[in-house]
Design an enzyme around this catalytic site. Sequence first.
Site, PDB file in Angstrom:
ATOM      1  CB  CYS A   2      -1.108   0.204   1.313  1.00 22.46           C
ATOM      2  SG  CYS A   2      -1.760  -1.669   1.430  1.00 22.46           S
ATOM      3  NE  ARG A  27       4.998   1.782  -1.422  1.00 23.17           N
ATOM      4  CZ  ARG A  27       5.421   1.708  -0.091  1.00 23.17           C
ATOM      5  NH1 ARG A  27       6.433   2.220  -0.753  1.00 23.17           N
ATOM      6  NH2 ARG A  27       5.246   1.370   1.289  1.00 23.17           N
ATOM      7  CD1 TRP A  74      -0.367  -5.929  -3.247  1.00 20.37           C
ATOM      8  CD2 TRP A  74      -0.406  -6.762  -1.305  1.00 20.37           C
ATOM      9  NE1 TRP A  74      -0.493  -7.993  -3.659  1.00 20.37           N
ATOM     10  CE2 TRP A  74      -0.368  -7.789  -1.698  1.00 20.37           C
ATOM     11  CE3 TRP A  74      -1.276  -6.875   0.166  1.00 20.37           C
ATOM     12  CZ2 TRP A  74       0.081  -9.430  -1.311  1.00 20.37           C
ATOM     13  CZ3 TRP A  74      -0.113  -8.319   0.635  1.00 20.37           C
ATOM     14  CH2 TRP A  74       0.131  -9.058  -0.051  1.00 20.37           C
ATOM     15  CG  ASN A  98       0.792   1.726   4.017  1.00 19.35           C
ATOM     16  OD1 ASN A  98      -0.822   2.696   3.228  1.00 19.35           O
ATOM     17  ND2 ASN A  98       1.728   2.599   3.302  1.00 19.35           N
ATOM     18  N   GLY A  99      -0.159  -1.635   6.071  1.00 18.78           N
ATOM     19  CA  GLY A  99       0.082  -3.131   6.811  1.00 18.78           C
ATOM     20  C   GLY A  99      -1.362  -3.744   7.500  1.00 18.78           C
ATOM     21  CD  GLU A 477      15.857 -14.457  -9.221  1.00 19.34           C
ATOM     22  OE1 GLU A 477      15.059 -15.150  -7.866  1.00 19.34           O
ATOM     23  OE2 GLU A 477      16.048 -13.484  -8.772  1.00 19.34           O
ATOM     24  CE  LYS A 481      12.956 -12.568 -10.558  1.00 21.31           C
ATOM     25  NZ  LYS A 481      13.222 -11.759  -8.881  1.00 21.31           N
ATOM     26  CD  GLU A 484       8.338 -12.203  -9.067  1.00 17.04           C
ATOM     27  OE1 GLU A 484      10.314 -11.993  -8.935  1.00 17.04           O
ATOM     28  OE2 GLU A 484       8.253 -11.654  -7.940  1.00 17.04           O
ATOM     29  CG  HIS A 500      17.931 -38.268  -4.492  1.00 16.78           C
ATOM     30  ND1 HIS A 500      18.013 -39.255  -3.815  1.00 16.78           N
ATOM     31  CD2 HIS A 500      18.551 -37.683  -5.058  1.00 16.78           C
ATOM     32  CE1 HIS A 500      19.152 -39.256  -3.813  1.00 16.78           C
ATOM     33  NE2 HIS A 500      19.403 -38.367  -4.448  1.00 16.78           N
ATOM     34  CE  LYS A 600      10.618  -3.689  -6.607  1.00 16.41           C
ATOM     35  NZ  LYS A 600      11.441  -4.652  -6.404  1.00 16.41           N
TER      36      LYS A 600
HETATM   37  C1  F6R Z   1      11.265 -11.317  -6.591  1.00 17.95           C
HETATM   38  C2  F6R Z   1      11.357 -10.317  -5.528  1.00 17.95           C
HETATM   39  C3  F6R Z   1      11.116 -10.433  -3.488  1.00 17.95           C
HETATM   40  C4  F6R Z   1      11.598  -9.478  -2.859  1.00 17.95           C
HETATM   41  C5  F6R Z   1      11.771 -10.111  -1.391  1.00 17.95           C
HETATM   42  C6  F6R Z   1      12.329  -9.168  -0.870  1.00 17.95           C
HETATM   43  O1  F6R Z   1      11.073 -11.477  -7.247  1.00 17.95           O
HETATM   44  O2  F6R Z   1      11.384  -9.317  -5.407  1.00 17.95           O
HETATM   45  O3  F6R Z   1      11.209 -12.111  -3.783  1.00 17.95           O
HETATM   46  O4  F6R Z   1      13.103 -10.184  -3.392  1.00 17.95           O
HETATM   47  O5  F6R Z   1       9.988  -9.963  -1.467  1.00 17.95           O
HETATM   48  O6  F6R Z   1      12.072  -8.107  -1.275  1.00 17.95           O
HETATM   49  P1  F6R Z   1      13.418  -6.823  -0.050  1.00 17.95           P
HETATM   50  O7  F6R Z   1      14.442  -7.063  -1.145  1.00 17.95           O
HETATM   51  O8  F6R Z   1      12.898  -5.519  -0.581  1.00 17.95           O
HETATM   52  O9  F6R Z   1      13.683  -7.113   1.323  1.00 17.95           O
END
Ligand code: F6R
Length: 605
Positions: A2, A27, A74, A98-99, A477, A481, A484, A500, A600
């Site tokens: 948010c 965000r 959000w 927010n929160g 990773e 990627k 998501e 396994h 974000k």
């Molecule tokens: C994936 C992604 C998330 C962040 C995670 C941590 O692409 O962006 O998995 O890496 O939410 O976020 P930060 O780095 O802001 O603590």
Amino acid sequence: MCGIVGILGSEPVAERLLDGLKRLEYRGYDSAGICTIHDDQFDRRRAPGKLKNLAQRLSENPLPGLAGIAHTRWATHGAPTEDNAHPHIVGEVVIVHNGIIENFKPLRDALIAEGREFYSQTDTEVVAHLIAREIESGAEPRAALAAVLPKLHGAFALGVMVRTHPDLLLGARLGAPLTVGYGEGENYLGSDALALAPLTQRIAYLEEGDWVAITRESVEVYDRENNLVERPIVNSGASGQLIDKGNHRHFMQKEIYEQPVVVAQTLRSYLRPLESRVALPDMDFDLSSVERVVIVACGTASYVGMIGKYWVEQLARVPVEVDVASEFRYRDPVLLPNTLGIVISQSGETADTLAALRHMRSAGVVTAGIINVPTSSMAREVDLLLPTHAGPEIGVASTKAFTCQLAVMAALATNLARAKGRLEGEADVVRQLQQVPEAMSQALSHDAEIEAMAPKIAVARDVLYLGRGPEYPLALEGALKLKEISYIHAEGYASGEMKHGPIALIDDQVPLIVIAPSGPLFDKTVSNMQEAQARGAQVVLISDAEGIAQAGENAIATIEMPTVHSLIAPLVYAVPVQLLAYHVAVAKGTDVDQPRNLAKSVTVE
Ligand code: F6R
């Protein structure tokens, strides 16, 4: 997550509030709203979905007023509908939040028992009722807010206005960031300095538990004991220009392409080539006393931690434990003396990582933070800040922050190794790290090939990624990627784990992305790859010329990386992994920069 913007202005605020919300779009959100006070009345527009829906409502039905608050939501409690969108109005009070208010249920039940009526499913409306109730019983707005804050458990940033006090804007924070902006005859409230950048560069960051009373002429900050306190006004340095995509179609693509530059920028602050040395900022603890390392982070940042484990253990021979932050503090971790705690975070605000940092600090552990936002809560709370210089990352999927975090992690591992008397050939480490930007540029030159193969992957229902050693977290990773942003189910595995269990998933419909630079582990990974190929797996091999010559024959595609030292391979091989996810998502037509359900900066647990 948010976003909050508030303006006590000398000119109409609605358009400027909308502009602030646009700057917070990155965000992640799923509804938005603005409320102003005009002629002593609240006036509000809200809309589910993207900001263009809210903008449309504002153009059909403009909002007058010199004071207002705005929000991108959000969803946490209740679907992203107009009724659940903020701002919420209860009686004389309007609020954005927010929160999460963790104790909202008992509070709500008690309020309902008193006969109060709720019209949304949000936890936020509880706070609005509590403040409204104080005001109805005669409290003035500051006192009403101060009386309610101790009743709230959880994490929050709040913006509050009271209809009968149109010249007052209140804010409060606990566990979620909030900034105050200082203007000329105007003052502001915002989730971050970026949101306020066109309005002012003069920013004060509220501390945990602070609340604030803002008028056009004054800002009074109080701590959680209601003492009037000073919070320094700093120049945010945030650009007033909307960060744009340049020639790129998406922020994610732009950020992938920025990597050679931002990684070079990050490395510049750690490498001392003339002295053949990898340096860290000054610290007031002795690295040589570190006997173990605990790394805590979330998502992509946690994979940096996993790669860091390989590096620190190999170079410094110091044992490393890596934990996802959401698990860390609840498993009551054993934190022995002489532990270095490391948090890794792009935003510096991720609720679980922040909580893990506080847990470590309260247990007396010395902490370091690899963090991209230098003004964030984590950056301000770690003992040793190790900044990344990736610049603002707008795409929800982390790319350039990841590789910059790896660059800093390599610098930290090298320093630890030196402090432990185990570092041989520091000049060589410096040389290898200096080669990263050029090698990343070479990796980027394969973009068109990767784009061409993306449609083949885009039709898959499941995709598997394999890697060994530091390329195993890179496989994780890659899978993260892809899932998501393309919504394709993907998993990463350590190559040796295939047989396994996961090999049961393999058939000729499952692409297998194998990340395997040539080197001592190559043959082993190739054996695992061939076991999968024998069962029909459609292999995409990412390797260097030698690896592709040796094992690329039966792959459906190969992506040739420059030949690089094993230390820097994860930084270079990250590029094709990111590009593949990007192009698959584009081929599928998803919202690459703001994928569904994602935020974000994850400021709730
Ligand atoms: C994936 C992604 C998330 C962040 C995670 C941590 O692409 O962006 O998995 O890496 O939410 O976020 P930060 O780095 O802001 O603590």
